[in-house]
Motif scaffolding. Structure first.
Motif, PDB file in Angstrom:
ATOM      1  N   ILE A  92     -13.305  -1.584   1.412  1.00 57.33           N
ATOM      2  CA  ILE A  92     -13.030  -0.336   2.124  1.00 57.33           C
ATOM      3  C   ILE A  92     -14.078   0.743   1.895  1.00 57.33           C
ATOM      4  O   ILE A  92     -14.595   1.345   2.845  1.00 57.33           O
ATOM      5  CB  ILE A  92     -11.659   0.220   1.688  1.00 57.33           C
ATOM      6  CG1 ILE A  92     -10.546  -0.718   2.139  1.00 57.33           C
ATOM      7  CG2 ILE A  92     -11.443   1.610   2.230  1.00 57.33           C
ATOM      8  CD1 ILE A  92     -10.418  -0.840   3.622  1.00 57.33           C
ATOM      9  N   LEU A 131      -4.382   3.991  -3.738  1.00 53.24           N
ATOM     10  CA  LEU A 131      -4.933   2.794  -4.372  1.00 53.24           C
ATOM     11  C   LEU A 131      -6.227   3.127  -5.108  1.00 53.24           C
ATOM     12  O   LEU A 131      -6.451   2.701  -6.239  1.00 53.24           O
ATOM     13  CB  LEU A 131      -5.166   1.717  -3.314  1.00 53.24           C
ATOM     14  CG  LEU A 131      -5.695   0.405  -3.886  1.00 53.24           C
ATOM     15  CD1 LEU A 131      -4.841  -0.755  -3.406  1.00 53.24           C
ATOM     16  CD2 LEU A 131      -7.140   0.184  -3.509  1.00 53.24           C
ATOM     17  N   PRO A 147      -8.334   7.657  10.060  1.00 47.23           N
ATOM     18  CA  PRO A 147      -7.129   7.909   9.266  1.00 47.23           C
ATOM     19  C   PRO A 147      -6.645   6.676   8.508  1.00 47.23           C
ATOM     20  O   PRO A 147      -5.982   6.809   7.484  1.00 47.23           O
ATOM     21  CB  PRO A 147      -6.096   8.355  10.302  1.00 47.23           C
ATOM     22  CG  PRO A 147      -6.625   7.908  11.616  1.00 47.23           C
ATOM     23  CD  PRO A 147      -8.117   7.905  11.491  1.00 47.23           C
ATOM     24  N   PHE A 148      -6.975   5.505   8.988  1.00 46.59           N
ATOM     25  CA  PHE A 148      -6.537   4.301   8.284  1.00 46.59           C
ATOM     26  C   PHE A 148      -7.220   4.175   6.928  1.00 46.59           C
ATOM     27  O   PHE A 148      -6.634   3.671   5.977  1.00 46.59           O
ATOM     28  CB  PHE A 148      -6.788   3.054   9.128  1.00 46.59           C
ATOM     29  CG  PHE A 148      -5.866   2.953  10.293  1.00 46.59           C
ATOM     30  CD1 PHE A 148      -4.589   2.438  10.149  1.00 46.59           C
ATOM     31  CD2 PHE A 148      -6.258   3.399  11.547  1.00 46.59           C
ATOM     32  CE1 PHE A 148      -3.719   2.366  11.226  1.00 46.59           C
ATOM     33  CE2 PHE A 148      -5.405   3.337  12.622  1.00 46.59           C
ATOM     34  CZ  PHE A 148      -4.133   2.814  12.464  1.00 46.59           C
ATOM     35  N   PHE A 149      -8.436   4.638   6.847  1.00 45.66           N
ATOM     36  CA  PHE A 149      -9.130   4.577   5.560  1.00 45.66           C
ATOM     37  C   PHE A 149      -8.479   5.505   4.530  1.00 45.66           C
ATOM     38  O   PHE A 149      -8.470   5.216   3.345  1.00 45.66           O
ATOM     39  CB  PHE A 149     -10.612   4.916   5.728  1.00 45.66           C
ATOM     40  CG  PHE A 149     -11.418   3.781   6.295  1.00 45.66           C
ATOM     41  CD1 PHE A 149     -11.112   2.466   5.998  1.00 45.66           C
ATOM     42  CD2 PHE A 149     -12.499   4.027   7.132  1.00 45.66           C
ATOM     43  CE1 PHE A 149     -11.845   1.410   6.526  1.00 45.66           C
ATOM     44  CE2 PHE A 149     -13.250   2.982   7.664  1.00 45.66           C
ATOM     45  CZ  PHE A 149     -12.919   1.674   7.357  1.00 45.66           C
ATOM     46  N   GLN A 198      -5.496   5.899   4.050  1.00 48.35           N
ATOM     47  CA  GLN A 198      -4.323   5.245   3.490  1.00 48.35           C
ATOM     48  C   GLN A 198      -4.584   4.689   2.096  1.00 48.35           C
ATOM     49  O   GLN A 198      -3.652   4.372   1.374  1.00 48.35           O
ATOM     50  CB  GLN A 198      -3.871   4.097   4.401  1.00 48.35           C
ATOM     51  CG  GLN A 198      -3.426   4.534   5.777  1.00 48.35           C
ATOM     52  CD  GLN A 198      -2.057   5.166   5.739  1.00 48.35           C
ATOM     53  OE1 GLN A 198      -1.129   4.614   5.192  1.00 48.35           O
ATOM     54  NE2 GLN A 198      -1.953   6.367   6.292  1.00 48.35           N
ATOM     55  N   PHE A 199      -5.840   4.569   1.738  1.00 48.90           N
ATOM     56  CA  PHE A 199      -6.168   3.924   0.467  1.00 48.90           C
ATOM     57  C   PHE A 199      -6.350   4.916  -0.666  1.00 48.90           C
ATOM     58  O   PHE A 199      -6.775   4.551  -1.746  1.00 48.90           O
ATOM     59  CB  PHE A 199      -7.425   3.069   0.637  1.00 48.90           C
ATOM     60  CG  PHE A 199      -7.253   2.016   1.667  1.00 48.90           C
ATOM     61  CD1 PHE A 199      -6.643   0.813   1.345  1.00 48.90           C
ATOM     62  CD2 PHE A 199      -7.628   2.229   2.986  1.00 48.90           C
ATOM     63  CE1 PHE A 199      -6.437  -0.151   2.306  1.00 48.90           C
ATOM     64  CE2 PHE A 199      -7.424   1.265   3.958  1.00 48.90           C
ATOM     65  CZ  PHE A 199      -6.818   0.079   3.618  1.00 48.90           C
ATOM     66  N   ARG A 200      -6.005   6.181  -0.380  1.00 51.76           N
ATOM     67  CA  ARG A 200      -6.276   7.164  -1.436  1.00 51.76           C
ATOM     68  C   ARG A 200      -5.471   6.882  -2.691  1.00 51.76           C
ATOM     69  O   ARG A 200      -5.983   7.004  -3.793  1.00 51.76           O
ATOM     70  CB  ARG A 200      -6.033   8.578  -0.911  1.00 51.76           C
ATOM     71  CG  ARG A 200      -4.629   8.877  -0.598  1.00 51.76           C
ATOM     72  CD  ARG A 200      -4.527  10.088   0.306  1.00 51.76           C
ATOM     73  NE  ARG A 200      -3.378   9.884   1.158  1.00 51.76           N
ATOM     74  CZ  ARG A 200      -2.529  10.836   1.520  1.00 51.76           C
ATOM     75  NH1 ARG A 200      -2.755  12.069   1.169  1.00 51.76           N
ATOM     76  NH2 ARG A 200      -1.504  10.555   2.254  1.00 51.76           N
ATOM     77  N   LEU A 240     -10.361  -4.841  -2.950  1.00 50.60           N
ATOM     78  CA  LEU A 240     -10.041  -4.072  -1.750  1.00 50.60           C
ATOM     79  C   LEU A 240     -10.942  -2.841  -1.657  1.00 50.60           C
ATOM     80  O   LEU A 240     -11.471  -2.517  -0.579  1.00 50.60           O
ATOM     81  CB  LEU A 240      -8.566  -3.658  -1.781  1.00 50.60           C
ATOM     82  CG  LEU A 240      -7.994  -3.080  -0.495  1.00 50.60           C
ATOM     83  CD1 LEU A 240      -8.296  -3.976   0.690  1.00 50.60           C
ATOM     84  CD2 LEU A 240      -6.493  -2.872  -0.621  1.00 50.60           C
ATOM     85  N   LEU A 261       0.813  -1.210   0.000  1.00 50.38           N
ATOM     86  CA  LEU A 261       0.000   0.000   0.000  1.00 50.38           C
ATOM     87  C   LEU A 261       0.849   1.264   0.000  1.00 50.38           C
ATOM     88  O   LEU A 261       0.320   2.372  -0.090  1.00 50.38           O
ATOM     89  CB  LEU A 261      -0.960  -0.015   1.180  1.00 50.38           C
ATOM     90  CG  LEU A 261      -2.010  -1.140   1.083  1.00 50.38           C
ATOM     91  CD1 LEU A 261      -2.728  -1.333   2.387  1.00 50.38           C
ATOM     92  CD2 LEU A 261      -3.002  -0.808  -0.011  1.00 50.38           C
ATOM     93  N   ASP A 262       2.137   1.098   0.124  1.00 54.00           N
ATOM     94  CA  ASP A 262       3.050   2.225  -0.025  1.00 54.00           C
ATOM     95  C   ASP A 262       2.891   2.772  -1.448  1.00 54.00           C
ATOM     96  O   ASP A 262       2.986   2.033  -2.414  1.00 54.00           O
ATOM     97  CB  ASP A 262       4.482   1.738   0.215  1.00 54.00           C
ATOM     98  CG  ASP A 262       5.494   2.876   0.140  1.00 54.00           C
ATOM     99  OD1 ASP A 262       5.552   3.550  -0.900  1.00 54.00           O
ATOM    100  OD2 ASP A 262       6.206   3.082   1.115  1.00 54.00           O
ATOM    101  N   PRO A 263       2.655   4.077  -1.569  1.00 53.92           N
ATOM    102  CA  PRO A 263       2.419   4.649  -2.892  1.00 53.92           C
ATOM    103  C   PRO A 263       3.517   4.314  -3.898  1.00 53.92           C
ATOM    104  O   PRO A 263       3.224   4.033  -5.055  1.00 53.92           O
ATOM    105  CB  PRO A 263       2.372   6.152  -2.611  1.00 53.92           C
ATOM    106  CG  PRO A 263       1.903   6.267  -1.205  1.00 53.92           C
ATOM    107  CD  PRO A 263       2.479   5.075  -0.494  1.00 53.92           C
TER     108      PRO A 263
END
Lengths: 241, 241
Positions: A114, A177, A169-171, A173-175, A110, A86-88
DNA sequence: TGCAAATTATTATCATATAAATAGACTAAC
DNA sequence: GTTAGTCTATTTATATGATAATAATTTGCA
């Protein structure tokens, strides 16, 4: 050879980030698959940079879970399961390996997990600012109305606004993706962003969140992604790789 | 001062990783909140290490989205929104800041999104090996039967097996988060792992996946996490911070 | 005032030297 | 013959000093 525009814009800023980008790409595309990973000295020589630059790039890849370095053992490739997918930056390299339908399906699986949950959360706890941002995203989609260039950006903005409005904030993280999935989907499927059905579905999400109805928000978002997934699987046989 | 046992075991392996760990902790716990981040030279002096060590640690933190370094501008703290929260090390540092109920709730909101979806996927596409791993995890839970020490580990193994069985590598990225959430929940709530209701719920997941029934698998997993969430929110008023 | 040039603070890079860790081979003791 | 210890070679880890690149700030000038 350079990484996708998704990856951090600073990837080519200097020698270290340049080497990071090249090594990351090579690792992900399987260049070092069967054979032992080159030593620090070899990498330096091969890329014409000093040991410091090499070491710093290696350390960054280690921080992303891709490499591990130990004296006498050398630098080793860590199993793919350890990579921070998930690291950009990793995500960007991944797209160079295979912009395959497979990867697109995994992205959207995913997203299907999400985004409906984020929409439901947003319905419960979005701030006024969060609601406004969603509103703006939707307005942009309406304004773009169909095939206009801004349609995709507006679509992305809308989905990111929902993630942000979830307050978790965890959500957020998927920006990357989500952005990537949207950009890639559209290229692969020629889906028209902003066509009436799509616009309607996004409107339903916006409306349900505004109405503070989590179940409806969840369902509406799930419908959007279900649509995308359907279009993608319709293309499964067509696209070569 | 040392990081949680969740974080990579090699965090104290050498000077670089040691500094990484200390800086990561400090950043996350807000030590550098208001003021400008120290320069490379200051950090070296403050921690009694060479510039190489400092630079490599900084680069690793940059790779995790936490810092950015530019000539003349110095090293800057990136906004929290840019941190790779799902990075195991970052997750570990985060737990030092606040093992708060808030964080636990956020973890479980994410679990509630991911794990039911993973269970549904596993029901559709788990391999024989994947099913066997789930089966083993459940058997361990049954064997641990209640308060035994192995109960928690078995619980974790079960949940990870479901993630793996989903076949989507992105879902596996949540193993640290799930492990941490389980370990932390149990400490905070004194929930008895393996008590009959819990065991039954896990059995339902296992059974539904084995039966290849995605809807039932999703619902059963959602029920498990719903239970945890309920217990946690029951403690919301109690726990101080 | 407004623009251009010099200054300066800081990271980026390079080169080199030395230290530490460890895998693997070798040796010795039992 | 097996075990434990020792040696050695290889590779990363650390340290240091010098130079380059960069960009914010200041200065100088028109």
């Amino acid at each position: 050879m350079s990484s996708s525009d998704l990856a951090s814009p600073e990837l080519g800023r200097n020698l270290t980030f340049g080497l990071l980008d090249r090594l990351g790409s090579q690792i992900v595309t399987g260049v070092f698959a069967g054979r032992p990973f080159p030593t620090e000295a070899d990498i330096s020589a091969a890329h014409g940079v000093s040991r410091s630059v090499t070491r710093e790039a290696i350390k960054m890849l280690a921080a992303k879970g891709m490499l591990s370095a130990r004296p006498r053992q050398g630098i080793t490739l860590r199993p793919e399961a350890d990579w921070n997918l998930l690291d950009p930056a990793v995500l960007g390299w991944l797209l160079q390996r295979k912009v395959s339908i497979d990867l697109l399906v995994q992205f959207n699986q995913l997203r299907a997990a999400i985004e409906p949950a984020a929409a439901a959360l947003a319905a419960v706890s979005a701030s006024a600012a969060g609601l406004a941002e969603i509103e703006r995203g939707f307005a942009r989609m309406v304004a773009a109305d169909g095939g206009r260039d801004d349609g995709l950006d507006a679509d992305i903005a809308f989905h990111l606004a929902v993630l942000r409005a979830s307050g978790n904030p965890f959500f957020m993280q998927f920006r990357e993706l989500v952005s990537t999935a949207l950009r890639t989907s559209i290229r692969f499927t020629n889906r028209i962003v902003g066509r009436s059905a799509d616009l309607e579905a996004h409107g339903a999400v916006r409306e349900a969140i505004g109405r503070r109805d989590p179940a409806a928000a969840r369902a509406a978002m799930a419908a959007i992604i279900g649509d995308v997934m359907e279009v993608i699987s319709g293309h499964t046989e067509l696209a070569a790789d």
